[in-house]
Write a protein that holds these residues in place. Structure first.
Motif, PDB file in Angstrom:
ATOM      1  N   GLY A 136      32.348  42.733 -16.418  1.00 58.99           N
ATOM      2  CA  GLY A 136      32.738  43.442 -15.247  1.00 58.99           C
ATOM      3  C   GLY A 136      31.691  43.740 -14.282  1.00 58.99           C
ATOM      4  N   LYS A 137      30.912  44.768 -14.507  1.00 61.71           N
ATOM      5  CA  LYS A 137      29.930  45.164 -13.568  1.00 61.71           C
ATOM      6  C   LYS A 137      28.481  44.696 -14.068  1.00 61.71           C
ATOM      7  N   THR A 138      28.499  43.990 -15.063  1.00 63.12           N
ATOM      8  CA  THR A 138      27.088  43.669 -15.775  1.00 63.12           C
ATOM      9  C   THR A 138      26.921  42.372 -16.306  1.00 63.12           C
ATOM     10  N   ILE A 139      25.980  41.862 -16.559  1.00 62.66           N
ATOM     11  CA  ILE A 139      25.746  40.656 -17.277  1.00 62.66           C
ATOM     12  C   ILE A 139      24.604  40.995 -18.439  1.00 62.66           C
ATOM     13  N   ARG A 140      25.193  40.363 -19.498  1.00 63.34           N
ATOM     14  CA  ARG A 140      24.487  40.879 -20.841  1.00 63.34           C
ATOM     15  C   ARG A 140      24.069  39.495 -21.676  1.00 63.34           C
ATOM     16  N   LYS A 141      23.067  39.475 -22.358  1.00 62.61           N
ATOM     17  CA  LYS A 141      22.615  38.444 -23.369  1.00 62.61           C
ATOM     18  C   LYS A 141      21.747  38.597 -24.406  1.00 62.61           C
ATOM     19  N   GLU A 142      22.047  38.383 -25.744  1.00 64.90           N
ATOM     20  CA  GLU A 142      21.174  38.685 -26.871  1.00 64.90           C
ATOM     21  C   GLU A 142      20.409  37.582 -27.109  1.00 64.90           C
ATOM     22  N   PHE A 143      19.001  37.977 -27.279  1.00 62.24           N
ATOM     23  CA  PHE A 143      18.236  37.028 -27.578  1.00 62.24           C
ATOM     24  C   PHE A 143      17.551  37.277 -29.052  1.00 62.24           C
ATOM     25  N   SER A 144      17.503  36.150 -29.965  1.00 57.04           N
ATOM     26  CA  SER A 144      17.141  36.358 -31.311  1.00 57.04           C
ATOM     27  C   SER A 144      15.445  35.708 -31.472  1.00 57.04           C
ATOM     28  N   PHE A 145      14.739  36.295 -32.592  1.00 63.93           N
ATOM     29  CA  PHE A 145      13.314  35.828 -32.673  1.00 63.93           C
ATOM     30  C   PHE A 145      13.200  35.832 -34.178  1.00 63.93           C
ATOM     31  N   LYS A 146      12.147  35.424 -34.659  1.00 64.04           N
ATOM     32  CA  LYS A 146      11.875  35.023 -36.072  1.00 64.04           C
ATOM     33  C   LYS A 146      11.292  36.705 -36.478  1.00 64.04           C
ATOM     34  N   ASN A 147      10.638  37.429 -35.720  1.00 69.37           N
ATOM     35  CA  ASN A 147      10.171  38.502 -36.186  1.00 69.37           C
ATOM     36  C   ASN A 147      10.016  39.603 -35.205  1.00 69.37           C
ATOM     37  N   TYR A 148       9.577  40.947 -35.477  1.00 74.21           N
ATOM     38  CA  TYR A 148       9.462  41.925 -34.399  1.00 74.21           C
ATOM     39  C   TYR A 148       8.300  41.738 -33.456  1.00 74.21           C
ATOM     40  N   TYR A 149       7.115  40.951 -33.916  1.00 72.30           N
ATOM     41  CA  TYR A 149       6.124  40.830 -32.997  1.00 72.30           C
ATOM     42  C   TYR A 149       6.553  39.536 -31.752  1.00 72.30           C
ATOM     43  N   GLN A 150       7.352  38.909 -32.219  1.00 73.67           N
ATOM     44  CA  GLN A 150       7.975  37.796 -31.079  1.00 73.67           C
ATOM     45  C   GLN A 150       8.821  38.586 -30.227  1.00 73.67           C
ATOM     46  N   THR A 151       9.670  39.514 -30.799  1.00 71.25           N
ATOM     47  CA  THR A 151      10.733  40.298 -30.041  1.00 71.25           C
ATOM     48  C   THR A 151       9.942  40.994 -29.228  1.00 71.25           C
ATOM     49  N   MET A 152       8.908  41.681 -29.477  1.00 68.07           N
ATOM     50  CA  MET A 152       7.985  42.717 -28.699  1.00 68.07           C
ATOM     51  C   MET A 152       7.326  41.959 -27.608  1.00 68.07           C
ATOM     52  N   ALA A 153       6.758  40.809 -27.912  1.00 65.80           N
ATOM     53  CA  ALA A 153       6.180  39.890 -26.780  1.00 65.80           C
ATOM     54  C   ALA A 153       7.036  39.684 -25.691  1.00 65.80           C
ATOM     55  N   PHE A 154       8.512  39.170 -26.019  1.00 68.40           N
ATOM     56  CA  PHE A 154       9.535  38.741 -25.183  1.00 68.40           C
ATOM     57  C   PHE A 154       9.688  39.972 -24.285  1.00 68.40           C
ATOM     58  N   VAL A 155       9.916  41.268 -24.993  1.00 68.24           N
ATOM     59  CA  VAL A 155      10.270  42.561 -24.474  1.00 68.24           C
ATOM     60  C   VAL A 155       9.078  42.691 -23.286  1.00 68.24           C
ATOM     61  N   ASN A 186      14.413  41.663 -34.875  1.00 69.81           N
ATOM     62  CA  ASN A 186      14.390  40.313 -34.409  1.00 69.81           C
ATOM     63  C   ASN A 186      15.465  40.151 -33.297  1.00 69.81           C
ATOM     64  N   LYS A 187      15.742  40.975 -32.629  1.00 73.40           N
ATOM     65  CA  LYS A 187      16.480  40.638 -31.395  1.00 73.40           C
ATOM     66  C   LYS A 187      16.411  41.419 -30.309  1.00 73.40           C
ATOM     67  N   CYS A 188      16.763  41.170 -29.207  1.00 76.99           N
ATOM     68  CA  CYS A 188      16.683  41.878 -27.763  1.00 76.99           C
ATOM     69  C   CYS A 188      18.043  41.574 -27.155  1.00 76.99           C
ATOM     70  N   GLN A 189      18.475  42.772 -26.769  1.00 77.62           N
ATOM     71  CA  GLN A 189      19.755  42.580 -25.504  1.00 77.62           C
ATOM     72  C   GLN A 189      19.184  42.982 -24.311  1.00 77.62           C
ATOM     73  N   VAL A 190      19.578  42.120 -23.405  1.00 76.73           N
ATOM     74  CA  VAL A 190      19.193  42.373 -21.923  1.00 76.73           C
ATOM     75  C   VAL A 190      20.544  42.439 -21.282  1.00 76.73           C
ATOM     76  N   GLU A 191      20.489  43.577 -20.427  1.00 72.11           N
ATOM     77  CA  GLU A 191      21.838  43.678 -19.445  1.00 72.11           C
ATOM     78  C   GLU A 191      21.347  44.172 -18.160  1.00 72.11           C
ATOM     79  N   TYR A 192      21.964  43.441 -16.984  1.00 75.54           N
ATOM     80  CA  TYR A 192      21.792  43.519 -15.766  1.00 75.54           C
ATOM     81  C   TYR A 192      22.778  43.879 -14.955  1.00 75.54           C
ATOM     82  N   THR A 193      22.489  45.067 -14.052  1.00 72.73           N
ATOM     83  CA  THR A 193      23.642  45.385 -12.997  1.00 72.73           C
ATOM     84  C   THR A 193      22.947  45.968 -12.061  1.00 72.73           C
ATOM     85  N   THR A 194      23.351  46.023 -10.604  1.00 73.15           N
ATOM     86  CA  THR A 194      22.670  46.677  -9.742  1.00 73.15           C
ATOM     87  C   THR A 194      23.557  47.930  -9.238  1.00 73.15           C
TER      88      THR A 194
END
Length: 113
Positions: free
Chosen positions: A42-61, A82-90
């Motif tokens: 609707g008013k946003t776009i969202r994606k979930e990214f998966s990683f092997k561990n917390y360190y990789q997740t935080m490096a991505f964040v 081991n995952k991160c969800q990113v959501e954009y809207t203006t």
């Protein structure tokens, strides 16, 4: 508007004014075709990214934070072990702008590294 993910990833975000209208459904549909795995909500776009561990997740964040700061366009980020969800809207226009897709493309490019 024939834009590719590479085109989007090389663009820079532009300041959004409140008078600027959100993207039309047609523009959103065309831009969504350029992104891999993002969901239009609707008013946003969202994606979930998966990683092997917390360190990789935080490096991505942290990399997403750097991109967001540089573009002056900031997503909502939800972080798990081991995952991160990113959501954009203006928020300024109450919907999606090209900036949302530019940042999403930059993040997709980052994730491919």
């Amino acid at each position: 508007m024939d834009t590719t993910i590479d085109d989007l990833a090389t663009k820079q975000c532009k300041p959004c004014e409140g008078a600027m209208p959100p993207l039309s459904q047609e523009e959103i549909t065309q831009l969504m075709r350029q992104l891999d795995g993002w969901n239009y909500l609707g008013k946003t776009i969202r994606k979930e990214f998966s990683f092997k561990n917390y360190y990789q997740t935080m490096a991505f964040v942290n990399a997403v934070a750097w991109i967001s700061h540089r573009e002056d366009h900031h997503p909502d980020i939800t972080v798990g072990y081991n995952k991160c969800q990113v959501e954009y809207t203006t928020h300024a226009i109450g919907g999606l702008s090209e900036n949302d897709f530019i940042c999403a493309a930059k993040i997709d490019t980052l994730f491919q590294i």
